[in-house]
Design a protein around this motif. Sequence first.
Motif, PDB file in Angstrom:
ATOM      1  N   HIS A  99       0.749  -1.282   0.000  1.00  0.00           N
ATOM      2  CA  HIS A  99       0.000   0.000   0.000  1.00  0.00           C
ATOM      3  C   HIS A  99       0.776   1.328   0.000  1.00  0.00           C
ATOM      4  O   HIS A  99       1.947   1.322   0.252  1.00  0.00           O
ATOM      5  CB  HIS A  99      -0.939  -0.088   1.190  1.00  0.00           C
ATOM      6  CG  HIS A  99      -1.706   1.137   1.537  1.00  0.00           C
ATOM      7  ND1 HIS A  99      -2.431   1.235   2.682  1.00  0.00           N
ATOM      8  CD2 HIS A  99      -1.851   2.306   0.903  1.00  0.00           C
ATOM      9  CE1 HIS A  99      -2.992   2.412   2.747  1.00  0.00           C
ATOM     10  NE2 HIS A  99      -2.656   3.072   1.682  1.00  0.00           N
ATOM     11  N   HIS A 124     -12.336  -2.566  -4.339  1.00  0.00           N
ATOM     12  CA  HIS A 124     -10.909  -2.407  -4.626  1.00  0.00           C
ATOM     13  C   HIS A 124     -10.613  -2.863  -6.054  1.00  0.00           C
ATOM     14  O   HIS A 124     -11.123  -3.894  -6.504  1.00  0.00           O
ATOM     15  CB  HIS A 124     -10.052  -3.245  -3.676  1.00  0.00           C
ATOM     16  CG  HIS A 124     -10.214  -2.904  -2.232  1.00  0.00           C
ATOM     17  ND1 HIS A 124     -11.207  -3.456  -1.449  1.00  0.00           N
ATOM     18  CD2 HIS A 124      -9.507  -2.076  -1.424  1.00  0.00           C
ATOM     19  CE1 HIS A 124     -11.109  -2.974  -0.213  1.00  0.00           C
ATOM     20  NE2 HIS A 124     -10.084  -2.128  -0.174  1.00  0.00           N
ATOM     21  N   ARG A 142     -11.098   1.972  -4.560  1.00  0.00           N
ATOM     22  CA  ARG A 142      -9.698   2.179  -4.193  1.00  0.00           C
ATOM     23  C   ARG A 142      -8.847   1.625  -5.339  1.00  0.00           C
ATOM     24  O   ARG A 142      -8.802   0.418  -5.577  1.00  0.00           O
ATOM     25  CB  ARG A 142      -9.357   1.460  -2.886  1.00  0.00           C
ATOM     26  CG  ARG A 142      -7.875   1.614  -2.535  1.00  0.00           C
ATOM     27  CD  ARG A 142      -7.534   1.022  -1.182  1.00  0.00           C
ATOM     28  NE  ARG A 142      -6.093   1.104  -0.937  1.00  0.00           N
ATOM     29  CZ  ARG A 142      -5.491   0.681   0.163  1.00  0.00           C
ATOM     30  NH1 ARG A 142      -6.198   0.134   1.136  1.00  0.00           N
ATOM     31  NH2 ARG A 142      -4.190   0.799   0.296  1.00  0.00           N
ATOM     32  N   ASP A 178      -7.095  -3.030   3.189  1.00  0.00           N
ATOM     33  CA  ASP A 178      -7.006  -1.599   3.513  1.00  0.00           C
ATOM     34  C   ASP A 178      -5.865  -1.318   4.483  1.00  0.00           C
ATOM     35  O   ASP A 178      -5.972  -0.441   5.353  1.00  0.00           O
ATOM     36  CB  ASP A 178      -8.333  -1.079   4.080  1.00  0.00           C
ATOM     37  CG  ASP A 178      -9.410  -0.985   3.016  1.00  0.00           C
ATOM     38  OD1 ASP A 178      -9.096  -0.529   1.900  1.00  0.00           O
ATOM     39  OD2 ASP A 178     -10.558  -1.384   3.291  1.00  0.00           O
TER      40      ASP A 178
END
Length: 272
Positions: free
Chosen positions: A24, A148, A203, A262
């Motif tokens: 991430h 996502h 996302r 996440d």
Amino acid sequence: MLLRTILAATAAVTALLVPATAAHAEPTTETATTAGATGAAEAATAEATGLAAGADPVIVVGGLIGISIAYEPIAARLRADGYRVSIYQLPNLGFGDIRESARALSSYVDQVRAATGAAKVDLVTHSEGGLVSRWYVKFLGGAGKVDHYVSLGSPQQGTYVANIINFLGLGSCAGIVACQQMSIGSSLLTDLNGGDDTPGAVRWTTVRTWQDELVRPVDNAALADGATNVLVQAWCPLRIVGHLGLVLDGTTYTVVRQVLADAAIRPNCFAI
């Protein structure tokens, strides 16, 4: 066909070069740091595994000539981490119109949502599958059904490898529609990248590698407008990952897992 031969040969070579996994970052910024956070990566792994039970179903969207079985390794990793996973093989192995493939994906997403009772799905895409999925999200109502989006080596801005066929005097991608559409400057990419290239509350994450033989230039695998763009070698300079290797690589997978959970992206450079 020549392109089929080129891609098949590339696939065979790439299969010999594969290592493994990853995670991430900040929106619109390049993900880069040292690879020293092994402890943090392990913590993120545990967190991801714990969250998977209640997570969205994951659809792995294949690329050009990407038969389903080629994506079993990454699907198996996701299942082992507790995710509900299915693999979407592009119609006609992705040789046809990307827009038609996106319409078929739209139907498949609705089937998965109906079967699982989930409001949204996560899309983990490879190569052409990333463009198919983006068309679905941007133009076919997918923005409200996808949580996502992760692309692995997708030619978001096109690739010179597609243009080269025409340069060699062999016609526009030897007549293969999807290849024409993945050429830099194609009308499909103009539409796809016009305006907001990352619409909705999805996302958006892209993963790319310096050793990608099919997406050239390599930075064409990145997005703008708030996407998280991860270059494997920005974290792990010695990691060698080819185009097909992105779906097998352990470091790349750590990125996928962290995105779906996440969690902060901190790729594990030693993952296998």
